[in-house]
Design a protein around this motif. Structure first.
Motif, mmCIF file in Angstrom:
data_model
loop_
_atom_site.group_PDB
_atom_site.id
_atom_site.type_symbol
_atom_site.label_atom_id
_atom_site.label_comp_id
_atom_site.label_asym_id
_atom_site.label_seq_id
_atom_site.Cartn_x
_atom_site.Cartn_y
_atom_site.Cartn_z
ATOM 1 N N ARG A 100 -50.759 -11.231 29.661
ATOM 2 C CA ARG A 100 -49.533 -11.248 30.594
ATOM 3 C C ARG A 100 -48.942 -11.781 31.461
ATOM 4 O O ARG A 100 -47.510 -12.258 30.837
ATOM 5 C CB ARG A 100 -49.985 -9.976 31.318
ATOM 6 C CG ARG A 100 -48.603 -9.577 32.327
ATOM 7 C CD ARG A 100 -48.777 -8.466 32.620
ATOM 8 N NE ARG A 100 -47.474 -7.818 33.790
ATOM 9 C CZ ARG A 100 -46.193 -7.001 33.609
ATOM 10 N NH1 ARG A 100 -45.997 -7.031 32.361
ATOM 11 N NH2 ARG A 100 -45.369 -6.984 33.820
ATOM 12 N N VAL A 101 -49.298 -12.824 31.732
ATOM 13 C CA VAL A 101 -48.642 -13.967 32.476
ATOM 14 C C VAL A 101 -48.901 -15.670 31.846
ATOM 15 O O VAL A 101 -47.948 -16.552 31.584
ATOM 16 C CB VAL A 101 -49.325 -15.017 33.789
ATOM 17 C CG1 VAL A 101 -49.410 -13.518 34.309
ATOM 18 C CG2 VAL A 101 -50.804 -14.863 33.763
ATOM 19 N N GLY A 102 -48.989 -15.075 30.486
ATOM 20 C CA GLY A 102 -48.270 -16.019 29.581
ATOM 21 C C GLY A 102 -49.572 -17.207 28.965
ATOM 22 O O GLY A 102 -49.491 -17.909 28.194
ATOM 23 N N ALA A 103 -50.831 -16.807 29.382
ATOM 24 C CA ALA A 103 -51.811 -17.511 28.135
ATOM 25 C C ALA A 103 -51.884 -17.237 27.246
ATOM 26 O O ALA A 103 -51.320 -16.253 26.886
ATOM 27 C CB ALA A 103 -52.602 -17.155 28.973
ATOM 28 N N SER A 104 -51.924 -18.617 26.748
ATOM 29 C CA SER A 104 -52.661 -18.635 24.620
ATOM 30 C C SER A 104 -54.012 -18.883 25.024
ATOM 31 O O SER A 104 -54.215 -18.389 23.331
ATOM 32 C CB SER A 104 -52.235 -20.425 24.700
ATOM 33 O OG SER A 104 -50.527 -20.164 25.277
ATOM 34 N N GLY A 105 -54.893 -18.098 25.575
ATOM 35 C CA GLY A 105 -56.164 -18.218 24.931
ATOM 36 C C GLY A 105 -57.021 -18.026 26.219
ATOM 37 O O GLY A 105 -56.584 -18.015 28.101
#
Length: 219
Positions: A100-105
């Motif tokens: 939700r906060v934009g992590a890619s992994g």
């Protein structure tokens, strides 16, 4: 032409972990290079601003700080930088919040070096990578969520009790009234409120209510 190594910033509140990661990734110098390490969110943000890494690898928790908050700041302020959470928390609620906060992994720390490098390369190519140990549980959670079997706010990382507390806050109940409705102590209510504040990325009641209303959690 050979692909240049990925530029990494490592963030963990334990120096020993940083040294271990550095040693582990040092065997893959042709694929990744560590341009900086940090033990606090502030130091990490300064490194990202000065060194422009490809990927920031950080833990979910950074002592009293939150790796999830750091992820949100990085992806907002530096949209070209990808963030991968490397953590011991094999909890799909943290995973949902990370995405939700934009992590890619979201990778568990038990990963070995070659697997980690492979995951990072996939992230650099634009994929979102979830640790295989969590993938099946995530699929099951998604299916349950689509079927309406989860409580409101589960996709934000809220526990069922935190969701119940938030619903009562939205309805205008005081801490004392929430405690009476749920038949728990006010201290227990305060603990749940601190937890939901952290997961929603807010610091006060009005912010939590605003998120609940924006997300349409309670109708």
């Amino acid at each position: 032409m050979s692909t240049p190594p990925l530029r990494l910033v490592l963030v963990d509140d334990h120096e020993m972990v940083l040294h271990g990661l550095g040693a582990m990734l040092g065997h893959f110098a042709e694929e990744v290079v560590i341009v900086g390490t940090a033990t606090t969110a502030g130091a990490a943000l300064a490194l990202v601003a000065s060194d422009a890494p490809d990927i920031v690898l950080c833990d979910v928790r950074l002592g009293k700080e939150s790796g999830l908050d750091l992820c949100r700041q990085i992806t907002t302020q530096h949209p070209g930088v990808r963030v991968v959470l490397l953590t011991v928390y094999d909890d799909e609620h943290y995973l949902f919040q990370a995405l939700r906060v934009g992590a890619s992994g979201y990778i568990l720390k038990r990963v070995d070096a070659s697997e980690l490098v492979g995951h990072l390369r996939r992230v650099a190519e634009g994929e979102t990578v979830i640790d295989p140990a969590l993938a099946g549980r995530v699929a099951l959670s998604a299916a349950r969520l689509n079927a309406g079997e989860f409580w409101a706010g589960a996709h934000l990382g809220l526990t069922q009790r935190e969701s119940e507390v938030l619903e009562l806050l939205v309805s205008g109940h005081s801490n004392k009234a929430v405690a009476a409705r749920l038949v728990v102590s006010e201290d227990t209510v305060k603990t749940h409120i601190r937890g939901l504040y952290r997961k929603l990325g807010v610091s006060e009641r009005s912010g939590a209510i605003a998120v609940a209303l924006r997300e349409g959690l309670f109708r």
